[in-house]
Scaffold this motif. Structure first.
Motif, PDB file in Angstrom:
ATOM      1  N   GLY B 185       5.957 -48.132  -2.047  1.00  0.00           N
ATOM      2  CA  GLY B 185       5.027 -47.014  -1.886  1.00  0.00           C
ATOM      3  C   GLY B 185       3.690 -47.360  -2.489  1.00  0.00           C
ATOM      4  N   ASN B 186       2.822 -46.392  -2.515  1.00  0.00           N
ATOM      5  CA  ASN B 186       1.504 -46.576  -3.119  1.00  0.00           C
ATOM      6  C   ASN B 186       1.672 -46.985  -4.583  1.00  0.00           C
ATOM      7  N   HIS B 189       1.296 -44.755  -7.687  1.00  0.00           N
ATOM      8  CA  HIS B 189       2.350 -43.819  -8.058  1.00  0.00           C
ATOM      9  C   HIS B 189       3.436 -44.606  -8.774  1.00  0.00           C
ATOM     10  N   SER B 192       6.887 -45.303  -7.460  1.00  0.00           N
ATOM     11  CA  SER B 192       6.974 -46.377  -6.495  1.00  0.00           C
ATOM     12  C   SER B 192       7.529 -47.639  -7.154  1.00  0.00           C
ATOM     13  N   ASP B 219       2.072 -47.451   1.507  1.00  0.00           N
ATOM     14  CA  ASP B 219       1.307 -46.498   0.706  1.00  0.00           C
ATOM     15  C   ASP B 219       1.889 -45.085   0.782  1.00  0.00           C
ATOM     16  N   PHE B 220       3.126 -44.983   1.194  1.00  0.00           N
ATOM     17  CA  PHE B 220       3.829 -43.699   1.302  1.00  0.00           C
ATOM     18  C   PHE B 220       3.527 -42.950   2.584  1.00  0.00           C
ATOM     19  N   ARG B 221       2.550 -43.413   3.360  1.00  0.00           N
ATOM     20  CA  ARG B 221       2.223 -42.644   4.562  1.00  0.00           C
ATOM     21  C   ARG B 221       2.919 -43.165   5.803  1.00  0.00           C
ATOM     22  N   SER B 224       1.770 -46.331   7.397  1.00  0.00           N
ATOM     23  CA  SER B 224       2.093 -47.600   6.751  1.00  0.00           C
ATOM     24  C   SER B 224       3.531 -48.014   7.064  1.00  0.00           C
TER      25      SER B 224
END
Lengths: 346, 346
Positions: B185-186, B189, B192, B219-221, B224
């Motif tokens: 993830g990002n 964070h 992550s 990046d959690f989105r 991505s």
DNA sequence: CTGTTAGCGCTTTCAA
DNA sequence: TTGAAAGCGCTAACAG
């Protein structure tokens, strides 16, 4: 705690002059203004909202009232409102309403005790006459998002739901569909009815009678799309397309189709409404009608601010209608392959 | 505008007595209390928050600060906080932070001018030392959601990210997977990183070395996840499973798999983290690790309220860790069929 | 252009 | 158990 008095003392001005500077009022020498600003900065001064509200008999709180719509909807509304508020001294207070029937009679108390300067109402609250009566009585300006009933003295920001739904239906018609099911939304949301009207209008203009079997009840939630799908799949002959009143339910139909091995869009076209995040996350990505939810909230907030700051009166503000847009993705296609393929498969 | 004076006049008490009744203070005769209450009701009186805050040198606003996480996350956090606030005189103010780096130095100003009584910090703000320094300086109580760095004087509500991720990895291992990709993830964070650690831990305990090629940045989105999928699909041999740090990205991988004709879970198992709405909306429904986001926010709010009302001191409140839960759905299965089928297909 | 004075509606002393 | 008086930090009204 550093107060306006400290700033006044340091800058050698009176508290009133400091107040003038802070509120961008006229009649202050630029030089004086500068001096005050510097003192405020040096002291790390920040005005106290409570005192300001109390003395000025106004508050800087905008209340956003909503009842349990889909999470995406709330976030989009909130984002739009917050975007407009950026840089303004106003703050956004959230008021989730559990059950708007039980909410009747409480609006005034909330406004009074929270000292709301303005209110934004989202559906279904934006069409509840009792709530609007209370708001009228309270005297605070309020703007409705996606309200349908016109109401004097209360501006409203919406899209043309009926027209948009008619457009979507015509798109399906243009693709060649003739048996198009319609999945209704929660009937307490008036947009739901407007969309249904658009569907009916388009069909009738095309000389296709409304088949009641093809009109399914729903409540805007994913689960109701799942349920509706079962009914739709049981229909014989099956419709070649489904127009769902929102994306959440459309996603439910798409999921159910996967489970039943029905290919979308080859065997069944599915279209939604809203263009929420969901629509482009499920597969196939859903063809939908974009509703600029954030922009609607932005506009609503803008109207509130103008009502508050520039003394607009509600009379001069008519309803605002924002544009919708058909977003063509992958969940709808021509019908002819569908039926043929189906019979061959069986 | 009906004030405390009107209530005092009508009930024949002094304003101080009315104030006592309204605040549930002791030393009021029941009979007097009753009389005041009735007068207040009859007059439809509601205390003015601004005056109350000003005179009492305290406010009834809780600020919720967040930076751009997924909409579902914000809504869940908000819902949890609002649930706890129901029936309390406190209100929730939303503070979206565009860029938390640029946000530094502004916290005190916001707290001061909005008169916040308490603050709830969500990631990545809940791990930013500068922001916490400012908060410490301001003196208002703040609680962190999903913070990882322990910090004296600042309670934190979290789940055991590392443990949860280890559990999920072991689940995949148990299914028979050996080549398991991890989608990070990002990195701002910290959760992550904790999840990544859990993944590494589980693999190493199983005697499987970490293959850097199988660790993909994200990046959690959703987008991505889509990108990461391309990299994962290009790997040779392809991993048989992907563990994504959250559901949004997992949904991206699932969508990409559909587009590339890769069957999930037959040819590729995909698991996520969070159990957000998305996880059960896409098809196949995603096996994921449930994180009780609303409950975390509820607990955080509860702590703030206790700090405020019952004079708890932050020393006595240690970090709270809530339970996670593995939610098995349809996106993960044993690997053996996958590779075989793939080779036969080709 | 600037300052003085008097509150806003409530809570907090502190005295009765 | 009760109340009178004194503010909280700011803005409004009016006087300079």
């Amino acid at each position: 705690m550093v107060t306006i008095r400290d700033v006044a003392a340091m800058s050698g001005a009176s508290i009133k002059t400091v107040s003038r500077v802070l509120n961008n009022e006229p009649n202050v020498r630029p030089e004086m203004r500068e001096r005050v600003l510097q003192a405020a900065h040096k002291l790390n001064y920040h005005p106290n909202m409570a005192a300001r509200s109390l003395a000025g008999r106004q508050s800087y709180m905008i209340g956003l009232f909503y009842e349990n719509p889909s999470p995406n909807y709330v976030v989009n509304i909130q984002t739009g409102a917050l975007d407009r508020l950026r840089g303004e001294p106003y703050r956004l207070l959230m008021f989730p309403v559990e059950n708007f029937k039980e909410f009747h009679g409480k609006m005034i108390a909330i406004i009074r005790s929270s000292g709301l300067a303005g209110v934004i109402l989202t559906p279904p609250l934006s069409n509840d006459p009792e709530i609007m009566d209370e708001l009228d009585q309270s005297g605070v300006p309020y703007v409705r998002v996606a309200g349908t009933e016109p109401r004097p003295g209360s501006p409203c920001v919406a899209i043309k739901d009926m027209i948009a739904a008619r457009e979507m239906t015509r798109y399906l018609l243009g693709l060649g569909h003739r048996r198009i099911a319609f999945l209704r939304g929660n009937p307490v949301h008036p947009a739901s009815n407007a969309r249904f009207e658009g569907y009916c209008y388009a069909l009738q203009s095309a000389g296709i009678p409304i088949d009641p079997d093809l009109v399914i009840a729903g409540d805007f939630r994913f689960a109701s799309g799942l349920e509706a799908a079962r009914k739709i799949f049981a229909l014989n002959p099956r419709p070649t397309a489904v127009f769902s009143s929102n994306d959440d339910m459309a996603a439910g139909i798409v999921q159910a189709a996967h489970e039943h091995g029905i290919a979308v869009p080859r065997q069944l076209s599915v279209v939604g409404f809203d263009d929420s995040q969901l629509a482009s996350i499920v597969w196939p990505r859903i063809t939908t009608m974009r509703q600029p939810i954030s922009a609607m909230a932005y506009t609503a907030t803008d109207i509130i601010l103008n009502l508050l700051e520039n003394g607009w009166n509600t009379e001069e503000i008519r309803n605002v209608e924002l544009d919708h847009a058909l977003i063509i993705r992958d969940s709808a296609g021509p019908p002819f392959l569908a039926n043929v393929a189906e019979k061959e498969d069986a």
